[in-house]
Design an enzyme around this catalytic site. Structure first.
Site, PDB file in Angstrom:
ATOM      1  N   ASP A 219      53.429 143.325  63.925  1.00 23.95           N
ATOM      2  CA  ASP A 219      52.487 143.643  63.146  1.00 23.95           C
ATOM      3  C   ASP A 219      51.411 144.398  63.696  1.00 23.95           C
ATOM      4  O   ASP A 219      50.986 145.425  63.197  1.00 23.95           O
ATOM      5  CB  ASP A 219      51.927 142.652  62.200  1.00 23.95           C
ATOM      6  CG  ASP A 219      52.906 142.053  61.211  1.00 23.95           C
ATOM      7  OD1 ASP A 219      54.028 142.606  60.956  1.00 23.95           O
ATOM      8  OD2 ASP A 219      52.773 140.757  60.973  1.00 23.95           O
TER       9      ASP A 219
ATOM     10  N   ASP B 172      55.711 134.417  61.959  1.00 20.22           N
ATOM     11  CA  ASP B 172      54.130 134.766  62.018  1.00 20.22           C
ATOM     12  C   ASP B 172      53.586 133.799  62.870  1.00 20.22           C
ATOM     13  O   ASP B 172      53.874 132.512  62.444  1.00 20.22           O
ATOM     14  CB  ASP B 172      53.728 135.202  60.862  1.00 20.22           C
ATOM     15  CG  ASP B 172      54.113 136.510  60.214  1.00 20.22           C
ATOM     16  OD1 ASP B 172      54.467 137.391  60.959  1.00 20.22           O
ATOM     17  OD2 ASP B 172      54.177 136.526  58.964  1.00 20.22           O
TER      18      ASP B 172
END
Length: 217
Positions: free
Chosen positions: A182, A163
């Site tokens: 995401d 991330d």
């Protein structure tokens, strides 16, 4: 944008009727047939999302220092590298193997569902969800500490997801850090909800009440 089958993604009309059903009557129109071109479009969208996700993750790992976030867009976004063992937006960290199993089932289900697409906008929606789910699943299968070369040590499938997008403040101080996968998954889910709420469901049966109401009006 045009699908591989020749239809536009903005198209909201009924697809061609079944070859053996003819044009049908106003009272009992035949259900729209499945179109292989829409399945191909869905899979291409998913592949594009996966490719962009993995490319940006590799760039982030190669160029970002986890201790020094990069401020861009006037502080609206920070490139803040981290590794997540949980689900999307760092939910459920420490349960990696559970999310790997769930994600694998979701990906297989979405691939099967793509064979049943009849409407172009659903190719886009399912392609985004499939790409997002598969992008993070690849991290769990292939990235550290998962070791695909040694399936006996119990680490396979427990890789951490990369991330690196933190909005408003660095290090997830304002909102959980996320990645391209995401984003694709969330956009696909939102599109699915909008399609269902506006009467443009996945199956012909889910659209029939709306179409019948128009006919009665």
């Amino acid at each position: 944008m045009q699908t591989a089958g020749g239809a536009t993604l903005s198209e909201d009309t009924q697809p061609e009727t079944a070859e053996d059903g003819g044009p049908g009557t106003d009272e009992t129109p035949p259900p729209p047939r499945r179109r292989p071109g829409l399945m191909l479009t869905c899979l291409l969208i998913a592949a594009g999302a996966i490719g962009l996700d993995q490319w940006t993750k590799n760039l982030a790992e190669a160029n970002l220092d986890p201790a020094e976030p990069v401020r861009i867009l006037g502080g609206l976004v920070y490139l803040s590298l981290t590794w997540n063992s949980g689900a999307a937006f760092s939910i459920g960290t420490g349960k990696t193997w559970i999310f790997t199993i769930v994600a694998s089932c979701v990906v297989l289900f979405l691939i099967w569902l793509s064979t049943r697409i009849r409407y172009p906008m659903w190719a886009l929606a399912l392609g985004l969800v499939l790409g997002g789910a598969a992008g993070n699943l690849l991290d769990r299968l292939l990235r550290s500490p998962s070791d695909i070369g040694d399936l006996t040590n119990g680490s396979f499938g427990q890789g951490h997801v990369v991330d690196f997008i933190s909005v408003f403040k660095p290090h997830a101080q304002a909102f959980p850090i996320f990645n391209i996968a995401d984003s694709a998954l969330c956009c696909g889910v939102v599109l699915i909800v909008l399609l269902e709420l506006t009467g443009h469901g996945f199956s012909p049966e889910s659209r029939r009440p709306r179409e019948d109401a128009k006919a009665d009006a």
